[in-house]
Each structure stands twice: as C-alpha cells, then as structure tokens.
Scaffold this motif. Structure first.
Motif, PDB file in Angstrom:
ATOM      1  N   THR A   3       0.856  -1.183   0.000  1.00  0.00           N
ATOM      2  CA  THR A   3       0.000   0.000   0.000  1.00  0.00           C
ATOM      3  C   THR A   3       0.890   1.230   0.000  1.00  0.00           C
ATOM      4  OG1 THR A   3      -1.732  -1.169   1.202  1.00  0.00           O
ATOM      5  CG2 THR A   3      -1.845   1.234   1.184  1.00  0.00           C
ATOM      6  N   ILE A   4       0.678   2.061  -1.021  1.00  0.00           N
ATOM      7  CA  ILE A   4       1.475   3.262  -1.192  1.00  0.00           C
ATOM      8  C   ILE A   4       0.568   4.470  -0.978  1.00  0.00           C
ATOM      9  CG2 ILE A   4       3.090   4.497  -2.691  1.00  0.00           C
ATOM     10  CD1 ILE A   4       3.758   1.466  -2.174  1.00  0.00           C
ATOM     11  N   PHE A   5       0.858   5.257   0.042  1.00  0.00           N
ATOM     12  CA  PHE A   5       0.160   6.510   0.293  1.00  0.00           C
ATOM     13  C   PHE A   5       0.980   7.608  -0.367  1.00  0.00           C
ATOM     14  CE2 PHE A   5      -1.328   3.687   3.512  1.00  0.00           C
ATOM     15  CZ  PHE A   5      -2.588   4.122   3.907  1.00  0.00           C
ATOM     16  N   LEU A   6       0.367   8.370  -1.248  1.00  0.00           N
ATOM     17  CA  LEU A   6       1.060   9.444  -1.960  1.00  0.00           C
ATOM     18  C   LEU A   6       0.384  10.771  -1.622  1.00  0.00           C
ATOM     19  CD1 LEU A   6       0.713   6.880  -4.329  1.00  0.00           C
ATOM     20  CD2 LEU A   6       2.733   8.169  -4.980  1.00  0.00           C
ATOM     21  N   TYR A   7       1.150  11.686  -1.038  1.00  0.00           N
ATOM     22  CA  TYR A   7       0.629  12.974  -0.586  1.00  0.00           C
ATOM     23  C   TYR A   7       1.418  14.118  -1.201  1.00  0.00           C
ATOM     24  CZ  TYR A   7      -2.609  11.282   2.952  1.00  0.00           C
ATOM     25  OH  TYR A   7      -3.673  10.695   3.588  1.00  0.00           O
ATOM     26  N   ARG A   8       0.675  15.162  -1.529  1.00  0.00           N
ATOM     27  CA  ARG A   8       1.325  16.395  -1.952  1.00  0.00           C
ATOM     28  C   ARG A   8       1.896  17.082  -0.708  1.00  0.00           C
ATOM     29  NH1 ARG A   8      -1.282  21.790  -4.819  1.00  0.00           N
ATOM     30  NH2 ARG A   8       0.731  22.791  -5.185  1.00  0.00           N
ATOM     31  N   HIS A   9       2.986  17.787  -0.889  1.00  0.00           N
ATOM     32  CA  HIS A   9       3.583  18.553   0.214  1.00  0.00           C
ATOM     33  C   HIS A   9       2.595  19.589   0.730  1.00  0.00           C
ATOM     34  CE1 HIS A   9       4.103  22.096  -2.317  1.00  0.00           C
ATOM     35  NE2 HIS A   9       4.537  21.271  -3.271  1.00  0.00           N
ATOM     36  N   ALA A  10       2.836  20.057   1.942  1.00  0.00           N
ATOM     37  CA  ALA A  10       1.983  21.060   2.580  1.00  0.00           C
ATOM     38  C   ALA A  10       2.204  22.435   1.949  1.00  0.00           C
ATOM     39  CB  ALA A  10       2.278  21.108   4.080  1.00  0.00           C
ATOM     40  N   LYS A  11       1.379  23.376   2.350  1.00  0.00           N
ATOM     41  CA  LYS A  11       1.428  24.730   1.806  1.00  0.00           C
ATOM     42  C   LYS A  11       2.782  25.364   2.078  1.00  0.00           C
ATOM     43  CE  LYS A  11      -1.327  28.912   1.517  1.00  0.00           C
ATOM     44  NZ  LYS A  11      -2.547  29.569   1.965  1.00  0.00           N
ATOM     45  N   LYS A  12       3.342  25.965   1.048  1.00  0.00           N
ATOM     46  CA  LYS A  12       4.678  26.557   1.125  1.00  0.00           C
ATOM     47  C   LYS A  12       4.592  28.081   1.121  1.00  0.00           C
ATOM     48  CE  LYS A  12       5.064  26.211  -3.878  1.00  0.00           C
ATOM     49  NZ  LYS A  12       5.835  25.826  -5.012  1.00  0.00           N
ATOM     50  N   VAL A  13       5.728  28.713   1.349  1.00  0.00           N
ATOM     51  CA  VAL A  13       5.840  30.168   1.307  1.00  0.00           C
ATOM     52  C   VAL A  13       6.558  30.518   0.014  1.00  0.00           C
ATOM     53  CG1 VAL A  13       6.829  32.214   2.416  1.00  0.00           C
ATOM     54  CG2 VAL A  13       6.027  30.304   3.811  1.00  0.00           C
ATOM     55  N   GLY A  14       5.851  31.081  -0.959  1.00  0.00           N
ATOM     56  CA  GLY A  14       6.492  31.502  -2.202  1.00  0.00           C
ATOM     57  C   GLY A  14       6.690  30.372  -3.193  1.00  0.00           C
ATOM     58  N   HIS A  15       7.650  30.582  -4.103  1.00  0.00           N
ATOM     59  CA  HIS A  15       7.924  29.639  -5.184  1.00  0.00           C
ATOM     60  C   HIS A  15       9.376  29.193  -5.138  1.00  0.00           C
ATOM     61  CE1 HIS A  15       4.007  30.463  -6.877  1.00  0.00           C
ATOM     62  NE2 HIS A  15       4.240  31.752  -6.676  1.00  0.00           N
ATOM     63  N   GLY A  16       9.660  28.061  -5.752  1.00  0.00           N
ATOM     64  CA  GLY A  16      11.008  27.519  -5.746  1.00  0.00           C
ATOM     65  C   GLY A  16      11.195  26.581  -4.562  1.00  0.00           C
ATOM     66  N   ASP A  17      12.439  26.344  -4.195  1.00  0.00           N
ATOM     67  CA  ASP A  17      12.734  25.428  -3.089  1.00  0.00           C
ATOM     68  C   ASP A  17      12.626  26.196  -1.772  1.00  0.00           C
ATOM     69  OD1 ASP A  17      13.345  23.176  -1.669  1.00  0.00           O
ATOM     70  OD2 ASP A  17      15.486  23.239  -2.088  1.00  0.00           O
ATOM     71  N   VAL A  18      11.399  26.466  -1.391  1.00  0.00           N
ATOM     72  CA  VAL A  18      11.117  27.269  -0.201  1.00  0.00           C
ATOM     73  C   VAL A  18      10.625  26.373   0.930  1.00  0.00           C
ATOM     74  CG1 VAL A  18      10.641  29.354  -1.525  1.00  0.00           C
ATOM     75  CG2 VAL A  18       8.787  27.751  -1.035  1.00  0.00           C
ATOM     76  N   HIS A  19      10.434  26.971   2.083  1.00  0.00           N
ATOM     77  CA  HIS A  19       9.980  26.237   3.262  1.00  0.00           C
ATOM     78  C   HIS A  19       8.462  26.286   3.373  1.00  0.00           C
ATOM     79  CE1 HIS A  19      14.060  25.590   4.662  1.00  0.00           C
ATOM     80  NE2 HIS A  19      14.309  26.824   4.272  1.00  0.00           N
ATOM     81  N   LEU A  20       7.922  25.471   4.269  1.00  0.00           N
ATOM     82  CA  LEU A  20       6.489  25.458   4.515  1.00  0.00           C
ATOM     83  C   LEU A  20       6.068  26.704   5.279  1.00  0.00           C
ATOM     84  CD1 LEU A  20       5.809  21.781   5.667  1.00  0.00           C
ATOM     85  CD2 LEU A  20       5.683  22.736   3.359  1.00  0.00           C
ATOM     86  N   SER A  21       4.849  27.118   5.039  1.00  0.00           N
ATOM     87  CA  SER A  21       4.268  28.195   5.832  1.00  0.00           C
ATOM     88  C   SER A  21       3.835  27.611   7.175  1.00  0.00           C
ATOM     89  CB  SER A  21       3.056  28.791   5.106  1.00  0.00           C
ATOM     90  OG  SER A  21       2.007  27.833   5.054  1.00  0.00           O
ATOM     91  N   ASN A  22       3.572  28.462   8.146  1.00  0.00           N
ATOM     92  CA  ASN A  22       3.051  27.985   9.436  1.00  0.00           C
ATOM     93  C   ASN A  22       1.730  27.257   9.234  1.00  0.00           C
ATOM     94  OD1 ASN A  22       5.209  28.966  10.886  1.00  0.00           O
ATOM     95  ND2 ASN A  22       4.228  30.924  11.331  1.00  0.00           N
ATOM     96  N   GLU A  23       0.891  27.795   8.368  1.00  0.00           N
ATOM     97  CA  GLU A  23      -0.380  27.155   8.039  1.00  0.00           C
ATOM     98  C   GLU A  23      -0.153  25.759   7.450  1.00  0.00           C
ATOM     99  OE1 GLU A  23      -4.373  28.345   5.492  1.00  0.00           O
ATOM    100  OE2 GLU A  23      -2.457  29.206   4.910  1.00  0.00           O
ATOM    101  N   GLY A  24       0.861  25.638   6.594  1.00  0.00           N
ATOM    102  CA  GLY A  24       1.187  24.348   5.997  1.00  0.00           C
ATOM    103  C   GLY A  24       1.635  23.330   7.030  1.00  0.00           C
ATOM    104  N   ILE A  25       2.449  23.768   7.978  1.00  0.00           N
ATOM    105  CA  ILE A  25       2.919  22.872   9.040  1.00  0.00           C
ATOM    106  C   ILE A  25       1.744  22.395   9.890  1.00  0.00           C
ATOM    107  CG2 ILE A  25       4.310  22.735  11.152  1.00  0.00           C
ATOM    108  CD1 ILE A  25       6.270  24.740   9.729  1.00  0.00           C
ATOM    109  N   GLU A  26       0.879  23.326  10.265  1.00  0.00           N
ATOM    110  CA  GLU A  26      -0.292  22.975  11.083  1.00  0.00           C
ATOM    111  C   GLU A  26      -1.206  21.996  10.352  1.00  0.00           C
ATOM    112  OE1 GLU A  26      -2.153  26.662  12.231  1.00  0.00           O
ATOM    113  OE2 GLU A  26      -0.317  27.369  13.218  1.00  0.00           O
ATOM    114  N   SER A  27      -1.446  22.256   9.071  1.00  0.00           N
ATOM    115  CA  SER A  27      -2.306  21.378   8.276  1.00  0.00           C
ATOM    116  C   SER A  27      -1.697  19.984   8.158  1.00  0.00           C
ATOM    117  CB  SER A  27      -2.512  21.979   6.885  1.00  0.00           C
ATOM    118  OG  SER A  27      -3.183  21.073   6.051  1.00  0.00           O
ATOM    119  N   ALA A  28      -0.395  19.925   7.896  1.00  0.00           N
ATOM    120  CA  ALA A  28       0.275  18.623   7.763  1.00  0.00           C
ATOM    121  C   ALA A  28       0.235  17.852   9.086  1.00  0.00           C
ATOM    122  CB  ALA A  28       1.715  18.809   7.290  1.00  0.00           C
TER     123      ALA A  28
END
Length: 191
Positions: A3-28
């Motif tokens: 069984t393979i669970f495939l998830y999109r990354h959480a909400k990020k800040v901006g574009h490119g190789d950026v970090h997650l937003s606080n909202e993204g961390i909370e959601s994840a």
C-alpha cells in the motif's frame, strides 16, 4: 499486498525550493493525526526539495507513531521527474498555471499535450517497476509534488485528478500485480 500513500507537500511560502508556511505545518500535523496515524509505515520517500521533507516531518509529528526511518529520494524523482523533458513542463506550462492558481495537470494537458502524455507514460511505467522492488505486506508513504502525483494516476488509471491541495493525497494498493486507486477525503485538510 503493498500500500502506497502518496501525498502532496503542505502549503509553502512563495515559489522555488522554499519552506512550509506555518499554516502548511499545522495542516500537515492535522493530516498526520487524522489520516496517517496507525498506518505502520516502514518506508518513506520524498523529493530533494525542502517542502517535502518538512511535510514528512509534520506528518510524523501529527501521527506520533511513525518509526524513525530516514526518508529516501522517491525513485521517480530522479528517473522521470527531473529529466530535461519534465523540467521544461514544470518550468513552463505548470509554473505559469501555478502562478495563476490554475490546475497544473489540466493546463499541461491542454497546452503541452504530447510532452505531458510522454512524461505520464514514463511515470506510470517507472512506478510499476518501483512498486515491485518494495517488500510484500508493506505500507509506504511518499510525499511529493503536483502535478507529478496526478500524472502517475493519469497514466495508471486513466483518471484526470483535480489538482491535489497541499497535504492532500491518495493511495494505491498493489495486490497480485493489480493496482487499485483509492481517493482519501478528509475535512482535516481544510484551510
């Protein structure tokens, strides 16, 4: 069965190789708690991008029961999705669609159909080979990107998925060489 669970990354800040937003961390973290707890994952896969690694970390924190296994790079990342052909799609049509908040897969199918079909075929074939390298009776978590995840489903099942929202996913079960797609719905992922 695998069984393979495939998830999109959480909400990020901006574009490119950026970090997650606080909202993204909370959601994840919420998704980890409500959707991924108790799944007994034995393998984890990410891309080389910060946002997939940070999403996995937040999923782990929310679930509270993941074994600590160092994540590996998702083989399709290097075998298919980092190719020159794929990069032209990501940096062109998909980037433009993302900037306009449009569905990246639909934009790619409409504006660069031949390339999108070719990459989807390569992704589907690579996925079928990869899944057979995994141990039997295992649960795997992949944290990756849109529209790459949707391209896998498009090839394997002929389904044009609506673009996954951040921290949204699906699973693919493999049983006796048959692949079965299953959508994962949850209100825990609302923003």
């Amino acid at each position: 069965m695998r069984t393979i669970f495939l998830y999109r990354h959480a909400k990020k800040v901006g574009h490119g190789d950026v970090h997650l937003s606080n909202e993204g961390i909370e959601s994840a973290c919420r998704v980890g708690e409500t959707q991924l707890r108790g799944k007994n994952f034995s393998l984890f896969f990410v891309s080389s991008r910060n946002r997939t690694k940070e999403t996995l970390s937040a999923f782990r924190k929310g679930a509270g029961d993941f074994l600590f296994v160092e994540p590996k790079i998702f083989p399709l990342h290097t075998d298919v999705f980092s190719s020159e052909d794929a990069m032209k799609l990501w940096e062109g049509v998909c980037n433009e669609a993302e900037q306009k908040n449009e569905d990246m897969l639909l934009a790619a199918l409409q504006k660069d159909h031949e390339r999108t079909e070719r990459i989807s075929f390569q992704a589907g074939e690579a996925f079928k080979k990869w899944i057979h390298t995994l141990p039997n009776d295992t649960n795997v978590l992949v944290v990756y990107h849109s529209p790459a995840l949707e391209l896998i489903v498009y090839n394997l099942f002929g389904i044009t998925l609506t673009q996954l929202k951040p921290s949204e996913g699906f699973k693919i079960n493999e049983r006796d060489d048959e692949l079965i797609f299953e959508s994962i719905k949850s209100s825990a992922n609302s923003f």
